[in-house]
Scaffold this motif. Structure first.
Motif, PDB file in Angstrom:
ATOM      1  N   ILE A  42       0.948  -1.227   0.117  1.00 13.30           N
ATOM      2  CA  ILE A  42       0.001  -0.472  -0.023  1.00 13.30           C
ATOM      3  C   ILE A  42       1.029   1.151   0.166  1.00 13.30           C
ATOM      4  O   ILE A  42       1.660   1.067   0.575  1.00 13.30           O
ATOM      5  CB  ILE A  42      -0.620   0.224   0.847  1.00 13.30           C
ATOM      6  N   ASP A  43      -0.050   2.336  -0.437  1.00 15.32           N
ATOM      7  CA  ASP A  43       1.195   3.869  -0.563  1.00 15.32           C
ATOM      8  C   ASP A  43       0.006   4.819   0.229  1.00 15.32           C
ATOM      9  O   ASP A  43      -0.541   5.088  -1.973  1.00 15.32           O
ATOM     10  CB  ASP A  43       1.453   3.540  -2.139  1.00 15.32           C
ATOM     11  N   PHE A  44      -0.105   5.143   0.917  1.00 13.23           N
ATOM     12  CA  PHE A  44      -0.636   6.451   1.534  1.00 13.23           C
ATOM     13  C   PHE A  44      -0.529   7.880   0.786  1.00 13.23           C
ATOM     14  O   PHE A  44       0.708   8.094   0.607  1.00 13.23           O
ATOM     15  CB  PHE A  44      -1.059   6.233   2.979  1.00 13.23           C
ATOM     16  N   THR A  45      -1.789   8.539   0.797  1.00 19.50           N
ATOM     17  CA  THR A  45      -1.194   9.959  -0.217  1.00 19.50           C
ATOM     18  C   THR A  45      -0.426  10.556   0.635  1.00 19.50           C
ATOM     19  O   THR A  45      -0.303  10.302   2.557  1.00 19.50           O
ATOM     20  CB  THR A  45      -2.337  10.126   0.156  1.00 19.50           C
ATOM     21  N   LYS A  46       0.288  12.309   0.115  1.00 20.76           N
ATOM     22  CA  LYS A  46       0.791  12.435   0.914  1.00 20.76           C
ATOM     23  C   LYS A  46       0.016  13.865   1.801  1.00 20.76           C
ATOM     24  O   LYS A  46       0.599  14.143   2.424  1.00 20.76           O
ATOM     25  CB  LYS A  46       2.300  12.351   0.367  1.00 20.76           C
ATOM     26  N   GLU A  47      -0.771  13.533   1.271  1.00 14.27           N
ATOM     27  CA  GLU A  47      -1.922  15.537   1.621  1.00 14.27           C
ATOM     28  C   GLU A  47      -2.104  14.635   2.281  1.00 14.27           C
ATOM     29  O   GLU A  47      -2.138  13.825   3.701  1.00 14.27           O
ATOM     30  CB  GLU A  47      -2.775  15.270  -0.071  1.00 14.27           C
ATOM     31  N   GLU A  48      -2.624  16.643   2.808  1.00 11.84           N
ATOM     32  CA  GLU A  48      -2.987  16.500   4.461  1.00 11.84           C
ATOM     33  C   GLU A  48      -4.557  16.901   4.542  1.00 11.84           C
ATOM     34  O   GLU A  48      -4.822  16.558   5.304  1.00 11.84           O
ATOM     35  CB  GLU A  48      -1.898  17.811   5.299  1.00 11.84           C
ATOM     36  N   HIS A  49      -4.898  17.004   3.212  1.00 10.11           N
ATOM     37  CA  HIS A  49      -6.370  17.257   2.536  1.00 10.11           C
ATOM     38  C   HIS A  49      -6.715  16.409   2.078  1.00 10.11           C
ATOM     39  O   HIS A  49      -6.126  16.076   1.007  1.00 10.11           O
ATOM     40  CB  HIS A  49      -7.097  18.507   2.707  1.00 10.11           C
ATOM     41  N   LEU A  50      -8.404  15.705   2.471  1.00 11.83           N
ATOM     42  CA  LEU A  50      -8.809  15.191   1.049  1.00 11.83           C
ATOM     43  C   LEU A  50      -9.944  16.113   0.629  1.00 11.83           C
ATOM     44  O   LEU A  50     -10.993  16.374   0.812  1.00 11.83           O
ATOM     45  CB  LEU A  50      -8.894  13.903   1.839  1.00 11.83           C
ATOM     46  N   ALA A  51      -9.703  15.585  -1.270  1.00  9.71           N
ATOM     47  CA  ALA A  51     -11.565  16.024  -1.703  1.00  9.71           C
ATOM     48  C   ALA A  51     -11.966  14.886  -1.865  1.00  9.71           C
ATOM     49  O   ALA A  51     -12.108  14.230  -2.230  1.00  9.71           O
ATOM     50  CB  ALA A  51     -11.322  17.589  -2.731  1.00  9.71           C
ATOM     51  N   LYS A  52     -13.763  15.135  -1.658  1.00 13.12           N
ATOM     52  CA  LYS A  52     -14.351  14.417  -2.246  1.00 13.12           C
ATOM     53  C   LYS A  52     -13.795  13.289  -2.906  1.00 13.12           C
ATOM     54  O   LYS A  52     -13.530  14.203  -4.550  1.00 13.12           O
ATOM     55  CB  LYS A  52     -15.902  14.385  -2.471  1.00 13.12           C
ATOM     56  N   PRO A  62     -15.077   9.183  -0.489  1.00 17.80           N
ATOM     57  CA  PRO A  62     -16.432   9.608   0.076  1.00 17.80           C
ATOM     58  C   PRO A  62     -16.739  11.061   0.624  1.00 17.80           C
ATOM     59  O   PRO A  62     -17.926  11.555   0.266  1.00 17.80           O
ATOM     60  CB  PRO A  62     -16.836   8.105   0.343  1.00 17.80           C
ATOM     61  N   ILE A  63     -16.063  11.766   1.022  1.00 18.54           N
ATOM     62  CA  ILE A  63     -16.138  12.459   1.570  1.00 18.54           C
ATOM     63  C   ILE A  63     -14.486  13.749   2.107  1.00 18.54           C
ATOM     64  O   ILE A  63     -13.784  13.313   1.771  1.00 18.54           O
ATOM     65  CB  ILE A  63     -16.742  12.805   3.251  1.00 18.54           C
ATOM     66  N   ALA A  64     -14.810  14.906   2.019  1.00 14.74           N
ATOM     67  CA  ALA A  64     -13.889  15.597   2.619  1.00 14.74           C
ATOM     68  C   ALA A  64     -13.444  15.631   3.575  1.00 14.74           C
ATOM     69  O   ALA A  64     -13.785  15.527   4.441  1.00 14.74           O
ATOM     70  CB  ALA A  64     -13.619  16.973   1.534  1.00 14.74           C
ATOM     71  N   GLY A  65     -12.098  16.384   3.673  1.00 17.15           N
ATOM     72  CA  GLY A  65     -11.749  15.953   5.337  1.00 17.15           C
ATOM     73  C   GLY A  65     -10.029  16.274   5.740  1.00 17.15           C
ATOM     74  O   GLY A  65      -9.233  16.062   4.507  1.00 17.15           O
ATOM     75  N   ARG A  66      -9.834  16.802   6.651  1.00 15.40           N
ATOM     76  CA  ARG A  66      -8.474  16.766   7.025  1.00 15.40           C
ATOM     77  C   ARG A  66      -7.785  15.411   7.579  1.00 15.40           C
ATOM     78  O   ARG A  66      -8.910  15.531   8.583  1.00 15.40           O
ATOM     79  CB  ARG A  66      -8.306  17.983   7.805  1.00 15.40           C
ATOM     80  N   ILE A  67      -6.611  14.880   6.945  1.00 21.32           N
ATOM     81  CA  ILE A  67      -6.502  13.808   7.464  1.00 21.32           C
ATOM     82  C   ILE A  67      -6.030  14.510   8.534  1.00 21.32           C
ATOM     83  O   ILE A  67      -4.687  15.092   9.174  1.00 21.32           O
ATOM     84  CB  ILE A  67      -5.060  13.568   6.480  1.00 21.32           C
ATOM     85  N   VAL A  68      -5.943  13.149  10.477  1.00 26.01           N
ATOM     86  CA  VAL A  68      -5.131  13.503  11.040  1.00 26.01           C
ATOM     87  C   VAL A  68      -4.529  12.750  11.510  1.00 26.01           C
ATOM     88  O   VAL A  68      -3.742  12.369  12.742  1.00 26.01           O
ATOM     89  CB  VAL A  68      -5.898  14.238  12.342  1.00 26.01           C
ATOM     90  N   LYS A  69      -4.320  11.097  11.009  1.00 25.15           N
ATOM     91  CA  LYS A  69      -4.273   9.870  11.276  1.00 25.15           C
ATOM     92  C   LYS A  69      -4.040   8.939  10.441  1.00 25.15           C
ATOM     93  O   LYS A  69      -4.989   8.889   9.305  1.00 25.15           O
ATOM     94  CB  LYS A  69      -4.637   9.259  12.671  1.00 25.15           C
TER      95      LYS A  69
END
Length: 110
Positions: free
Chosen positions: A35-45, A64-71
């Motif tokens: 797996i390779d996680f996104t490096k972004e801090e925010h996700l858009a839908k 499926p939703i937007a938000g700020r990645i905290v973990k």
């Protein structure tokens, strides 16, 4: 409160939303090897949370939703098969904050 979208379970507790794959998606992809996680801090839908390679497929998992990645589940980066686990403490992908309540409520109930 738990919702479902894109074959993902979204569990809201307080102001945080934990995203994990459904058992159906886990079965469909097979044993996860990379797996390779996104490096972004925010996700858009519809932004990519992670790319995965598994015994049955190679695919992107999109939010499926937007938000700020905290973990992010960094333990799964080292041991991708954790995402195949039945244990919620092991198979989660990420935790989001600043999720729009209306957008979350519009998702299908699990």
């Amino acid at each position: 409160m738990t919702k479902i979208a894109n074959y993902l379970l979204l569990e809201k507790e307080d102001d945080l939303v934990t995203i994990r794959m459904t058992a159906e998606l886990q079965d469909d992809v097979g044993t996860i090897g990379y797996i390779d996680f996104t490096k972004e801090e925010h996700l858009a839908k519809e932004d990519v949370i992670l790319n995965l390679e598994a015994s049955k497929t190679v695919m992107e998992i999109v939010s499926p939703i937007a938000g700020r990645i905290v973990k992010i589940n960094h333990a799964a980066s080292d041991t991708p098969t954790l995402l195949n686990s039945e244990k919620a403490t092991e198979n989660w992908l990420c935790v989001l904050a600043d999720v729009d309540a209306t957008e979350f409520d519009a998702l299908e109930d699990a």
